[in-house]
Design an enzyme around this catalytic site. Sequence first.
Site, short mmCIF file in Angstrom:
data_model
loop_
_atom_site.label_atom_id
_atom_site.label_comp_id
_atom_site.label_asym_id
_atom_site.label_seq_id
_atom_site.Cartn_x
_atom_site.Cartn_y
_atom_site.Cartn_z
N LYS A 562 7.37 -19.93 3.32
CA LYS A 562 6.54 -18.73 3.29
C LYS A 562 5.50 -18.95 2.20
O LYS A 562 5.62 -19.89 1.41
CB LYS A 562 7.38 -17.48 2.99
CG LYS A 562 8.31 -17.63 1.77
CD LYS A 562 9.16 -16.39 1.53
CE LYS A 562 10.36 -16.29 2.45
NZ LYS A 562 10.32 -15.12 3.30
N THR A 670 8.44 -12.02 8.82
CA THR A 670 8.58 -12.37 10.24
C THR A 670 9.26 -13.74 10.35
O THR A 670 9.90 -14.02 11.37
CB THR A 670 7.22 -12.41 10.94
OG1 THR A 670 6.28 -13.07 10.08
CG2 THR A 670 6.72 -11.01 11.24
C1 26Q Z 1 -7.87 -8.91 1.49
C2 26Q Z 1 -9.09 -8.76 0.86
C3 26Q Z 1 -9.74 -9.85 0.30
C4 26Q Z 1 -9.17 -11.13 0.43
C5 26Q Z 1 -7.96 -11.28 1.08
C6 26Q Z 1 -7.29 -10.17 1.60
C7 26Q Z 1 -6.00 -10.34 2.27
C8 26Q Z 1 -5.77 -11.39 3.16
C9 26Q Z 1 -4.56 -11.55 3.80
C10 26Q Z 1 -4.96 -9.45 2.04
C11 26Q Z 1 -3.73 -9.60 2.67
C12 26Q Z 1 -3.52 -10.66 3.56
C13 26Q Z 1 -2.26 -10.88 4.27
C14 26Q Z 1 -1.18 -10.12 4.13
C15 26Q Z 1 0.07 -10.42 4.84
O1 26Q Z 1 0.23 -11.46 5.46
N1 26Q Z 1 1.05 -9.51 4.78
C16 26Q Z 1 2.32 -9.72 5.45
O2 26Q Z 1 2.22 -9.16 6.75
C17 26Q Z 1 3.36 -9.50 7.52
C18 26Q Z 1 3.13 -8.97 8.92
O3 26Q Z 1 3.27 -7.59 8.94
C19 26Q Z 1 4.61 -8.95 6.90
O4 26Q Z 1 5.73 -9.41 7.64
C20 26Q Z 1 4.75 -9.39 5.44
O5 26Q Z 1 5.85 -8.74 4.83
C21 26Q Z 1 3.47 -9.08 4.69
O6 26Q Z 1 3.53 -9.59 3.38
#
Ligand code: 26Q
Length: 832
Positions: A562, A670
């Site tokens: 992960k 997941t």
């Molecule tokens: C936002 C703004 C600027 C730059 C980057 C971002 C950004 C990019 C990707 C913020 C968050 C993410 C990704 C988040 C993520 O993968 N969260 C995960 O989502 C999964 C699906 O629901 C969950 O199973 C996880 O628990 C959660 O961490």
Amino acid sequence: MTDLVANPATAERARTGLSADALRRAMIDHVRYSIGRPAAALRPEHYYRALALAVRDRMQDNRVASTQTSLDLGSKVTCYLSAEFLMGPQLGANLLNLGIEQAARAALAELGQDLDEVLACEEEPGLGNGGLGRLAACYLDSLATLERPAIGYGIRYEFGIFDQELHDGWQVEKTDNWLDAGNPWEIAKPDVSYLVNWEGHTEHYHDDAGMARIRWVPGRVVKGVAYDTPIQGYGVKTCNVLTLWSARAVQEFALDAFNTGDYYKAVEEEVSAETVTKVLYPNDEPDAGKRLRLLQQFFFVSCSLQHVVHIMDDLADASLRDLPTRFALQLNDTHPSIGVAELMRILVDERRLEWNEAWAITVATFGYTNHTLLPEALEKWPLDLFGESLPRHLEIIYEINNRFLDEVRAKFPGDEDRVRRMSLIGEDGAKSVRMAHLATVGSHAINGVAALHSELLKDSVLKDFYELWPERFSNKTNGVTPRRFVALSNPGLRHLLDRRIGDGWLTHLDRLRGLEDFIEDDGFRQEWRDVKRANKARLAEFVRAETGVDLDPTWLFDIQVKRIHEYKRQHLNVLNIVTQYLRIKNNPGIDMAPRAFIFGGKAAPGYFLAKRIIKLITAVGDMINFDPEVNRYMKVVFLPNFNVQNAHLIYPAANLSEQISTAGKEASGTGNMKFMMNGALTIGTLDGANVEIREEAGAENFFLFGLTVDEVEALQADGYRPSSYIAANPELRAVLDLIAGGHFSHGDTEVFRPLIDNLTHHDPFLVLADYASYVQCQDRVSAAWQDRDAWSRMSILNAARSGKFSSDRAIEQYCDEIWGVRPVHVQPLDNG
Ligand code: 26Q
């Protein structure tokens, strides 16, 4: 072969037939007409391309039929708006979904090629960071398989998530040039393109009817061009589409500069326009104030909404007012939430609807899925940056906010503190736009991604909103597609399942329950172990090729893959490893079940501590793997560059799945589901979907440890002091001292100091508080592993009870409970 000329229907079938013979002829055609290489000079990558194009042609027929059927029926369509789609390799998945794996294998064999070698040629599109992007890809697979019309909308990044290399145990990032050899799956649609405005100012004016209006006079304009990738459902005709937008310069816009003779300035403008979709931001938390990231988000959302409005305009039987009956727009986290303001701008400024009517349409159309509770991961944009970039949208957000806060005041008179907390504009510190508030206010349905997460949402970050609109909140526990994560990744298990329970499990994963009938069958348990053993041998071979470390497939394979994050606590795993190491060193004759500890995952390039965690894992591994006293009992490997492709080798090879985040921090997870489906047991906390995994598997088939959410909160409220856990536990102290003293770093006491200091003095994710419970639990795992048959029973039960975690179940709930999107049974085209 029949006469092609006389019968056009037959000619159609010859181009896109599904037999081995038709596929072989199609490949030969593509080699000649699309690839243009002499037959003598063909290598596997050329056959990959030829087969991919032949497969795309076949999906394209289904695509045409799908569009036609849902247009004819006036069906409602889901639009899944996501800044990330982590699709993984496409060829294998498409062959599976079309039901032509055997035909393709035979066709290639006739041409002297091996399908597996050809599959390995594919460069995967890594257009996502991790869980959220991969979830979007699983959901597209399920939407098509459940015959629901859907469009995925996103960004065609020229460079996806970086490739990770390890140099002396440190992560080094390499650009991911995934388009280098071309992308046979996409079809460029230069005629499907929209202009996206940016910066500038707003003006008041009077329209022809004398009405006061506002318009946005942009400072910059970029063009978005659509690239479509077909998304084939499994065992059905339905073929949906993923539309990714790519930025281009607007010729006319640069013309000014050309005309004034400033050729170089004009060219610069063009280059800068195309940087918009150049690269995926590689952090899975917001990176404060990155203007280009805001532009990426607005860019793809604006193109997507213009496309949807365009489709509405083309419908004979509907007007824009019918938008909510024809399209459901789902926001995958806050990244596309600017869409709320953009749809209002289109409806009010461009289409001249009344505000109230436009707002009713907007709220009825949008839904919002939240993926995090971590306050630092909630997206906020500095107000001045936002206003400079999207001046009209900021005005619209102020208007939404005024009306919204009036509603709050009406329901909670005199509660100005609540008003301040709920505002779309944050005023603590520098002013900012709170994207989660915008998404929530603009949506009729808001959901979390696991039962626990959805409950916590309602009593933490969105509590005030829940009190205002309880009926808008629901839970949709995540799921993953069994087509990719069982059938494709674990062919051995697939065939065992097919033989024992029939192949219906691929679309009705609950049918895995049928395995429980075989649990007392010695022969079946042996077959089950044989499949796992073969998968472990396959992974061991890959690990040796990648790292040079030899793993014994009879050992317990304990895997944590992960993104690297403090809250996911890879360092807790390391503390247990060092604990076991010390036990061996202090007692060389010890009786211990041998284990391979396997890690994988990328760290955000700027995440200092995450990068040190990787270095710590590799340093501990280097010491252990080469110490003959220890490497009889344990080895530790960090597999570089965890991605979808190598995930196919990893999940099926696990005996133990590490899901050890601090309770309350992992929204769902997941990977935990992918491991379970492949028969791994979980060691985990009561966090995210682990709670439901344990419920389904049965508490006796799950290794539980650690503080609960309530205990975490209580401990933090009391003033958590990590040093007290060190003082109370000599084994923990010895482990920390060993690392701090440079034992794993050739005497260097600096390299791990930041990690050790952080744990000793701050430990924001309660690693030390959960240490004793974790180590004890790992001892229970080791004891359980010694009873081979009992372990096999638990493994079978985990897989048998994983049905809930199919993305088909999740998508059916979204369709029925949020989107109102019904199945559409696609009729094959007349002409073939
Ligand atoms: C936002 C703004 C600027 C730059 C980057 C971002 C950004 C990019 C990707 C913020 C968050 C993410 C990704 C988040 C993520 O993968 N969260 C995960 O989502 C999964 C699906 O629901 C969950 O199973 C996880 O628990 C959660 O961490």
